[in-house]
Design a protein around this motif. Structure first.
Motif, PDB file in Angstrom:
ATOM      1  N   ILE A  66      -5.762 -28.339  19.960  1.00  0.00           N
ATOM      2  CA  ILE A  66      -5.067 -27.721  21.100  1.00  0.00           C
ATOM      3  C   ILE A  66      -5.370 -28.501  22.376  1.00  0.00           C
ATOM      4  N   ALA A  67      -6.630 -28.887  22.552  1.00  0.00           N
ATOM      5  CA  ALA A  67      -7.021 -29.645  23.744  1.00  0.00           C
ATOM      6  C   ALA A  67      -6.305 -30.996  23.791  1.00  0.00           C
ATOM      7  N   CYS A  68      -6.229 -31.681  22.652  1.00  0.00           N
ATOM      8  CA  CYS A  68      -5.555 -32.987  22.606  1.00  0.00           C
ATOM      9  C   CYS A  68      -4.074 -32.842  22.963  1.00  0.00           C
ATOM     10  N   ALA A  69      -3.423 -31.833  22.386  1.00  0.00           N
ATOM     11  CA  ALA A  69      -2.015 -31.618  22.685  1.00  0.00           C
ATOM     12  C   ALA A  69      -1.809 -31.313  24.163  1.00  0.00           C
ATOM     13  N   GLY A  70      -2.712 -30.542  24.746  1.00  0.00           N
ATOM     14  CA  GLY A  70      -2.609 -30.211  26.157  1.00  0.00           C
ATOM     15  C   GLY A  70      -2.730 -31.433  27.054  1.00  0.00           C
ATOM     16  N   VAL A  71      -3.678 -32.317  26.737  1.00  0.00           N
ATOM     17  CA  VAL A  71      -3.865 -33.541  27.528  1.00  0.00           C
ATOM     18  C   VAL A  71      -2.621 -34.421  27.450  1.00  0.00           C
ATOM     19  N   LEU A  72      -2.070 -34.588  26.247  1.00  0.00           N
ATOM     20  CA  LEU A  72      -0.881 -35.437  26.081  1.00  0.00           C
ATOM     21  C   LEU A  72       0.331 -34.828  26.783  1.00  0.00           C
ATOM     22  N   ALA A  73       0.456 -33.499  26.716  1.00  0.00           N
ATOM     23  CA  ALA A  73       1.574 -32.838  27.397  1.00  0.00           C
ATOM     24  C   ALA A  73       1.493 -33.057  28.902  1.00  0.00           C
ATOM     25  N   ALA A  74       0.301 -32.899  29.467  1.00  0.00           N
ATOM     26  CA  ALA A  74       0.129 -33.070  30.914  1.00  0.00           C
ATOM     27  C   ALA A  74       0.420 -34.502  31.339  1.00  0.00           C
ATOM     28  N   ALA A  75      -0.088 -35.472  30.576  1.00  0.00           N
ATOM     29  CA  ALA A  75       0.130 -36.882  30.922  1.00  0.00           C
ATOM     30  C   ALA A  75       1.604 -37.258  30.831  1.00  0.00           C
ATOM     31  N   THR A  76       2.273 -36.747  29.799  1.00  0.00           N
ATOM     32  CA  THR A  76       3.699 -37.049  29.643  1.00  0.00           C
ATOM     33  C   THR A  76       4.507 -36.392  30.752  1.00  0.00           C
ATOM     34  N   TRP A  77       4.177 -35.149  31.074  1.00  0.00           N
ATOM     35  CA  TRP A  77       4.893 -34.407  32.120  1.00  0.00           C
ATOM     36  C   TRP A  77       4.778 -35.109  33.476  1.00  0.00           C
ATOM     37  N   GLN A  78       3.613 -35.662  33.742  1.00  0.00           N
ATOM     38  CA  GLN A  78       3.371 -36.320  35.030  1.00  0.00           C
ATOM     39  C   GLN A  78       3.727 -37.803  35.003  1.00  0.00           C
ATOM     40  N   ASP A  79       4.338 -38.250  33.911  1.00  0.00           N
ATOM     41  CA  ASP A  79       4.731 -39.651  33.740  1.00  0.00           C
ATOM     42  C   ASP A  79       3.534 -40.581  33.915  1.00  0.00           C
ATOM     43  N   ALA A  80       2.401 -40.141  33.360  1.00  0.00           N
ATOM     44  CA  ALA A  80       1.164 -40.915  33.482  1.00  0.00           C
ATOM     45  C   ALA A  80       0.678 -41.403  32.122  1.00  0.00           C
ATOM     46  N   MET A  81       1.559 -41.414  31.124  1.00  0.00           N
ATOM     47  CA  MET A  81       1.160 -41.831  29.783  1.00  0.00           C
ATOM     48  C   MET A  81       0.870 -43.327  29.760  1.00  0.00           C
ATOM     49  N   SER A  82      -0.154 -43.686  29.016  1.00  0.00           N
ATOM     50  CA  SER A  82      -0.534 -45.094  28.888  1.00  0.00           C
ATOM     51  C   SER A  82      -1.085 -45.341  27.488  1.00  0.00           C
ATOM     52  N   LEU A  83      -1.118 -46.595  27.097  1.00  0.00           N
ATOM     53  CA  LEU A  83      -1.674 -46.930  25.789  1.00  0.00           C
ATOM     54  C   LEU A  83      -3.160 -46.564  25.686  1.00  0.00           C
ATOM     55  N   PRO A  84      -3.998 -46.822  26.704  1.00  0.00           N
ATOM     56  CA  PRO A  84      -5.408 -46.410  26.587  1.00  0.00           C
ATOM     57  C   PRO A  84      -5.578 -44.911  26.371  1.00  0.00           C
ATOM     58  N   LEU A  85      -4.747 -44.085  27.030  1.00  0.00           N
ATOM     59  CA  LEU A  85      -4.854 -42.638  26.833  1.00  0.00           C
ATOM     60  C   LEU A  85      -4.474 -42.267  25.409  1.00  0.00           C
ATOM     61  N   LEU A  86      -3.400 -42.847  24.898  1.00  0.00           N
ATOM     62  CA  LEU A  86      -2.992 -42.565  23.523  1.00  0.00           C
ATOM     63  C   LEU A  86      -4.072 -42.995  22.535  1.00  0.00           C
ATOM     64  N   PHE A  87      -4.692 -44.133  22.794  1.00  0.00           N
ATOM     65  CA  PHE A  87      -5.758 -44.599  21.911  1.00  0.00           C
ATOM     66  C   PHE A  87      -6.975 -43.668  21.978  1.00  0.00           C
ATOM     67  N   GLY A  88      -7.299 -43.174  23.170  1.00  0.00           N
ATOM     68  CA  GLY A  88      -8.425 -42.253  23.316  1.00  0.00           C
ATOM     69  C   GLY A  88      -8.200 -40.955  22.573  1.00  0.00           C
ATOM     70  N   VAL A  89      -6.988 -40.405  22.677  1.00  0.00           N
ATOM     71  CA  VAL A  89      -6.672 -39.170  21.955  1.00  0.00           C
ATOM     72  C   VAL A  89      -6.714 -39.415  20.449  1.00  0.00           C
ATOM     73  N   ALA A  90      -6.291 -40.594  20.009  1.00  0.00           N
ATOM     74  CA  ALA A  90      -6.336 -40.921  18.581  1.00  0.00           C
ATOM     75  C   ALA A  90      -7.771 -40.848  18.056  1.00  0.00           C
ATOM     76  N   ILE A  91      -8.726 -41.314  18.858  1.00  0.00           N
ATOM     77  CA  ILE A  91     -10.139 -41.260  18.456  1.00  0.00           C
ATOM     78  C   ILE A  91     -10.593 -39.807  18.328  1.00  0.00           C
ATOM     79  N   VAL A  92     -10.264 -38.985  19.326  1.00  0.00           N
ATOM     80  CA  VAL A  92     -10.667 -37.575  19.285  1.00  0.00           C
ATOM     81  C   VAL A  92     -10.045 -36.882  18.074  1.00  0.00           C
ATOM     82  N   LEU A  93      -8.784 -37.163  17.793  1.00  0.00           N
ATOM     83  CA  LEU A  93      -8.136 -36.559  16.630  1.00  0.00           C
ATOM     84  C   LEU A  93      -8.810 -37.000  15.339  1.00  0.00           C
ATOM     85  N   GLY A  94      -9.293 -38.241  15.311  1.00  0.00           N
ATOM     86  CA  GLY A  94     -10.026 -38.703  14.132  1.00  0.00           C
ATOM     87  C   GLY A  94     -11.293 -37.904  13.906  1.00  0.00           C
ATOM     88  N   VAL A  95     -12.023 -37.610  14.998  1.00  0.00           N
ATOM     89  CA  VAL A  95     -13.246 -36.799  14.899  1.00  0.00           C
ATOM     90  C   VAL A  95     -12.912 -35.389  14.416  1.00  0.00           C
TER      91      VAL A  95
END
Length: 410
Positions: A66-95
């Protein structure tokens, strides 16, 4: 959610000036970053599923998603998405997924009698594949409506799952925690997988076949640059194998497989590889969807047999650790397989990478047929008599302990 992560990763890379091969390499990196936490944590997450309340572990993993989805939603909504953020969330999802897999897998046999486990696995797979159908179907179209919307919906659905897990109140009493050192318990689980040829062969067959023939990581490449069907077409590509898998699971829920389970698993993996080769060379969206339907159906056929055999051929006190090893191989075949496919696409192109992977899966079936005779000779899901006797003895011992005053199951 993972579908949109891949889509955003590929588009950010392509829009940033990368070639098809270079952007495919970014998809490979997403897969690698999800796999590494699983690879590192797997021995400990399996032990955790054997020591602690599996329901609590499942709840914590859902909160993490839920936390990962929330972070990605906020970044996308604010047009602040970046490859480093996507890579960071990928690591958290792996854990998170490292802990989720063993907890869910080991929990299932505690909820239903052993004789009903294959049907329960089929029904569970239907639910899973229904999500795999509806999720991608919604994902691409929701993304067209509003790029942040898929993540918002994902967070809400994870919340529904959290409510469902919380509703599980009563479980059969579990044996008291072992007093052995954690490292020894982890080692015992690995030794059990190594020495049980049935468990070892089914786990490794899936590992190598799906690792080689994984095409899902390259769906964004096929959707944008090969089939040229866009975000909605990406949803359809992701849906097709899930529809095939769900149809197969539905069939098994009504007519569970009862004979020739080993040979049928080998045949299913071979069909999986052949259909993957066909998909690589298809330039028709209709044909591609049909071949992916076969890919999903064959994969579910194999998964149904593998999960039933592993759960029924493993004593309950080791199911968490064995499930963690199974989870690691699944992750190796999926997330690390995504890294392999993306890297191979960078080197030789996406079409050749997918086709070569399918050939590798077919070759794997031939090798495993020779290396593990138990696969071609296994006829039913019934565990060996010594394991049935062990489980019965342990159950009687636990019942006697539970009848003593002041004694409670853990």
């Amino acid at each position: 959610m993972l579908l949109i992560i891949g889509w955003q990763t590929y588009n950010l890379a392509r829009d940033g000036g990368m070639s098809v091969g270079e952007a495919s390499g970014q998809l490979a990196l997403v897969g690698l970053l999800q796999f590494l936490p699983l690879f590192i944590l797997t021995p400990f997450t399996g032990l955790a599923a054997d020591l602690f309340d599996r329901r609590n572990l499942a709840r914590l993993t859902l909160l993490g998603q839920i936390a990962c989805a929330g972070v990605l939603a906020a970044a996308t909504w604010q047009d602040a998405m970046s490859l480093p953020l996507l890579f960071g969330v990928a690591i958290v999802l792996g854990v998170v997924r490292a802990f989720a897999g063993p907890a869910y897998s080991a929990l299932a046999p505690n909820l239903v009698p052993p004789k009903l486990l294959p049907q329960a696995i089929a029904l569970s797979s239907i639910a899973w594949q229904t999500g795999s159908i509806v999720g991608p179907a919604m994902g691409g179209y929701l993304y067209v409506v509003a790029p942040a919307l898929p993540y918002v919906v994902a967070a809400a659905l994870f919340g529904v799952a959290l409510i469902g897990i919380t509703a599980i109140k009563d479980l059969p009493p579990r044996k008291p925690r072992s007093k052995e050192a954690p490292i020894k318990q982890i080692r015992d689980g690995l030794i059990y997988v190594r020495d049980n040829k049935m468990v070892l062969s089914t786990i490794t067959l899936d590992l190598f076949a799906v690792f080689l023939a994984g095409a899902t990581a390259l769906f964004p490449v096929f959707a944008r640059d090969i089939l040229q069907v866009g975000a909605t077409g990406l949803s359809q590509l992701a849906m097709a194998p899930a529809v095939g898998a769900a149809a197969t699971a539905l069939l098994f829920s009504f007519r569970p497989l009862k004979s020739n389970v080993g040979p049928m698993m080998l045949i299913a993996v071979a069909v999986f590889g052949l259909a993957t080769i066909g998909f690589a060379f298809s330039r028709s969206m209709v044909l591609s969807l049909a071949l992916l339907f076969v890919v999903g159906a064959a994969d579910m056929f194999s998964v149904y047999i593998r999960q039933s055999l592993i759960q029924l051929h493993t004593p309950d006190e080791k199911r968490g650790r064995v499930s963690s090893v199974s989870q690691l191989t699944i992750s190796a075949s999926n997330e690390f397989g995504d890294f392999f496919s993306g890297s191979l696409a960078f080197l030789i192109g996406p079409v050749a990478a997918v086709a070569l992977g399918g050939v590798g899966a077919v070759i794997t079936v031939g090798l495993w047929t020779v290396l593990f005779p138990v696969l071609r000779t296994t006829r039913t899901f019934e565990p060996p008599e010594e394991l049935q006797e062990h489980e019965h003895t342990q159950s009687l011992i636990q019942e006697k302990k539970d009848t003593k005053p002041g004694t409670e199951g853990t």
